[in-house]
Design a protein around this motif. Structure first.
Motif, PDB file in Angstrom:
ATOM      1  N   ASP A 130      36.958  46.961  40.714  1.00  0.00           N
ATOM      2  CA  ASP A 130      37.834  45.939  41.290  1.00  0.00           C
ATOM      3  C   ASP A 130      37.249  44.543  41.078  1.00  0.00           C
ATOM      4  O   ASP A 130      37.960  43.594  40.706  1.00  0.00           O
ATOM      5  CB  ASP A 130      38.009  46.219  42.782  1.00  0.00           C
ATOM      6  CG  ASP A 130      39.029  45.293  43.427  1.00  0.00           C
ATOM      7  OD1 ASP A 130      39.809  44.640  42.703  1.00  0.00           O
ATOM      8  OD2 ASP A 130      39.061  45.217  44.666  1.00  0.00           O
ATOM      9  N   HIS A 131      35.969  44.396  41.281  1.00  0.00           N
ATOM     10  CA  HIS A 131      35.325  43.098  41.082  1.00  0.00           C
ATOM     11  C   HIS A 131      35.373  42.677  39.607  1.00  0.00           C
ATOM     12  O   HIS A 131      35.524  41.483  39.293  1.00  0.00           O
ATOM     13  CB  HIS A 131      33.877  43.143  41.563  1.00  0.00           C
ATOM     14  CG  HIS A 131      33.743  43.434  43.032  1.00  0.00           C
ATOM     15  ND1 HIS A 131      34.626  42.943  43.974  1.00  0.00           N
ATOM     16  CD2 HIS A 131      32.825  44.168  43.730  1.00  0.00           C
ATOM     17  CE1 HIS A 131      34.275  43.342  45.178  1.00  0.00           C
ATOM     18  NE2 HIS A 131      33.180  44.105  45.062  1.00  0.00           N
ATOM     19  N   GLY A 132      35.251  43.664  38.712  1.00  0.00           N
ATOM     20  CA  GLY A 132      35.333  43.358  37.279  1.00  0.00           C
ATOM     21  C   GLY A 132      36.713  42.846  36.890  1.00  0.00           C
ATOM     22  O   GLY A 132      36.836  41.885  36.119  1.00  0.00           O
ATOM     23  N   VAL A 133      37.764  43.485  37.417  1.00  0.00           N
ATOM     24  CA  VAL A 133      39.128  43.027  37.136  1.00  0.00           C
ATOM     25  C   VAL A 133      39.357  41.643  37.727  1.00  0.00           C
ATOM     26  O   VAL A 133      39.992  40.773  37.105  1.00  0.00           O
ATOM     27  CB  VAL A 133      40.157  44.036  37.684  1.00  0.00           C
ATOM     28  CG1 VAL A 133      41.579  43.480  37.578  1.00  0.00           C
ATOM     29  CG2 VAL A 133      40.056  45.352  36.928  1.00  0.00           C
ATOM     30  N   THR A 134      38.830  41.412  38.924  1.00  0.00           N
ATOM     31  CA  THR A 134      38.962  40.088  39.546  1.00  0.00           C
ATOM     32  C   THR A 134      38.271  39.012  38.721  1.00  0.00           C
ATOM     33  O   THR A 134      38.798  37.902  38.540  1.00  0.00           O
ATOM     34  CB  THR A 134      38.370  40.118  40.965  1.00  0.00           C
ATOM     35  OG1 THR A 134      39.055  41.104  41.744  1.00  0.00           O
ATOM     36  CG2 THR A 134      38.514  38.757  41.638  1.00  0.00           C
TER      37      THR A 134
END
Length: 316
Positions: A130-134
């Motif tokens: 999720d942090h990577g997509v953000t």
């Protein structure tokens, strides 16, 4: 639904007429004309007046408008003041496929990236995925199209020579020559679009995953992939499709800048050259085409609402 579509189609035509009328008068309100600028160095005012009479710019503005509008209804947008008096229709027919090719490939690339990224971010909330997509969304929205285009040219075209740096090849020249000239501009335009869609899919999916029917579906023991693709995603598509429709129209504005970076003579470059040269017929024709793409992309989104969600009935 047919009644609603008829009303929306009439409204779309009215919007296009209003845009065309506004552009027509705004171009002529600005002091000066293209011929005065063209002949400024020569100082031949008789030649300037002769050109003005030839193109009808010596007539009252309302007569110019009526003539242009009646010709435009027949598909005649006049001839370019510059460009060896080429008909505007010919210039548009050459430019539209190039711009639509960039926008279409950008759209495909963006969806290929955004849909899996949004689904992964929603299912693995507050994890590294999720942090990577953000982070990707933040970078994609922060990088200007022209800056990313220059980076792609430097690294993938100049240093590595994988893809051509500038120019355009028609599809008639072969599929790979056509595609290879579109990959870099499509990535430059589509990256920001992918970031927007990925964040929108994540947000919409998180809302759907909280609903009661998703809890019931989980209680039945359905697989996670089945839950996400067949139950959650279709119910999250309404806000996503809205954003996709708006963003696809905005791809046209992104292509305006990127076409100049890659020296592709599409609608954007044609419009900029027309504005710089004060080429009235070219500017009017190009803006009319761009406004038509904006208006009818929104109309298409409205039509898709009823297809995605059968509960939506416009006639009621």
């Amino acid at each position: 639904m047919s009644g609603y579509l008829l009303r929306r189609s009439i409204g779309a035509l009215i919007v296009m007429w209003a845009v065309a009328t506004l552009v027509f008068f705004m171009l002529r309100i600005v002091p000066g004309d293209p011929f005065a600028a063209m002949m400024a160095d020569a100082g031949d005012m008789e030649a300037v007046e002769a050109l003005r009479r030839k193109f009808g710019l010596d007539q009252p503005m309302y007569i110019q408008y009526l003539k242009w509008f009646s010709n435009a209804l027949q598909g005649d947008f006049g001839t370019s003041i510059y460009g060896a008096r080429v008909p505007v229709q010919q210039l548009l027919l050459e430019a539209i496929p190039r711009t639509l090719s960039i926008a279409g490939l950008s759209f495909i690339i963006a969806l290929i990236i955004a849909v899996p990224a949004g689904l992964i971010a929603a299912t693995k909330r507050n994890t590294g995925w999720d942090h990577g997509v953000t982070l990707f969304a933040f970078l994609g929205l922060s990088m200007p199209d022209f800056w990313l285009a220059i980076l792609l040219i430097v690294f993938l075209a100049v240093n590595i020579s994988w893809l051509p740096a500038i120019g355009y090849e028609p599809l008639s020249a072969g599929f790979w020559p056509w595609l290879s000239h579109l990959i870099l501009p499509a990535i430059a335009v589509g990256t920001g679009f992918a970031a927007i869609i990925a964040r929108m899919i994540r947000s919409a999916m998180l809302e759907v995953l909280k609903t009661d029917y998703m809890r019931v579906a989980r209680a039945k023991g359905l697989k996670q992939s089945t839950l996400m693709i067949y139950h959650a995603l279709p119910n999250a598509l309404i806000p996503v499709v809205t954003v996709i429709g708006i963003a696809f129209a905005l791809l046209m504005s992104g292509a305006v800048v990127v076409e100049n970076v890659f020296s592709i003579k599409g609608l954007g470059r044609l419009l900029i050259q027309g504005i710089l040269n004060r080429d009235y017929p070219v500017v009017q024709g190009a803006i009319l085409v761009v406004s038509a793409i904006f208006v009818f992309s929104n109309l298409l989104v409205d039509m898709l609402y009823g297809v995605i969600d059968p509960r939506i009935r416009y006639d009621s």
